[in-house]
Design a protein around this motif. Sequence first.
Motif: not given
Length: 342
Positions: A158-165, A243-247, A262-268
């Motif tokens: 949720l803070e914007g760290r892409e998980p290593g999966l 964008d679809q994933l974040w929605e 907030d979707i903007g955190v993931w985008r930025d």
Amino acid sequence: MNPFTVSRVCDLPLVSILIANYNYARWVGKAIESLQMQSYPHWEASICDDGSTDHSRATIADYSARDPRVRLITQRNAGMAAALNHAFLSARGELVALLDSDDEWLPTRLQTVVNQFQDNPRAGLVTHAVRAIRANGRLLKPRHPRRLDHGWLAPAILEGREPGLPPCSGLTFHMDIARHVFPLPSHFRRCADKIAQDRAALLAPVAAIRRPLSLYRIHGANLTGLSGPCTLAALEKHFEFLDQLWEDRRAFVLAHHGFAPDIGVWRDIECAHLQLARHLFTGEPGAAGYLHALPSRIQRRAWGLLLALPRPVAHRTLRLWWSENTLKRLFRNSWDLLRQPA
């Protein structure tokens, strides 16, 4: 937000394996045979053929007729998410594993994953690395992904760290979590495993096995499996998927945790490197903010150097960095060798 609680896995849990197949008659038999060679015998496989036009259905039906653990399900072509949803309807196990129909599991895969669930009773998802191979079976990459995250990942996501999966064949869900993960949104005709892993990591802790336990086959139909988007067109297509994933992620968190992130955190932040690539391709200003959002000093320095290069040189360098190639494999193998203990 708190993780969901899952029930303890029994000593000999049934593992339900979901396979979505579309026109992989060349490979699906090998995938099924890799199940039959498992050291852990208590499994069932639901294989949904997604309207194949080759002889996939006949191939799967032949295995099903000889092994009652293999179940053939058919549907009109509707994409990967719909096929996995259809297969999940017949799942009866305590654990639910995914296997791509062009991949194979190593013989100890199921036993190792079952042990991991029993050793980590809070885990809702167990992951493991995969070994990337060419269509002919030759080794392409000994371990993928390089980073496997574990523990309660939701706050970092949720803070914007892409998980290593890992990709599809490295994922196994506790049924208590799978019931919330499925059904997957049917408009994800491809990369539905990304949605499944994302949802599971937002619900419960992840336990990870660094050892590769499956063969991830890279061939003409999935060449992007180890490569980043190296053209502006590919990058924009990737952003469309994200964008679809974040929605979906936002709606999923709202439904299961009671708030809308907030979707903007993931985008930025999560996709700062992709935003930098877009700036590299388009020449637009504003890269500095994304540069500071990168998670490590090494990445910030590498992207800083890349952005300082003339654009044609930077494009070629990015392609070398993000694509699978001989130079990259030599560097990776040499690095792994140097890091091995004496």
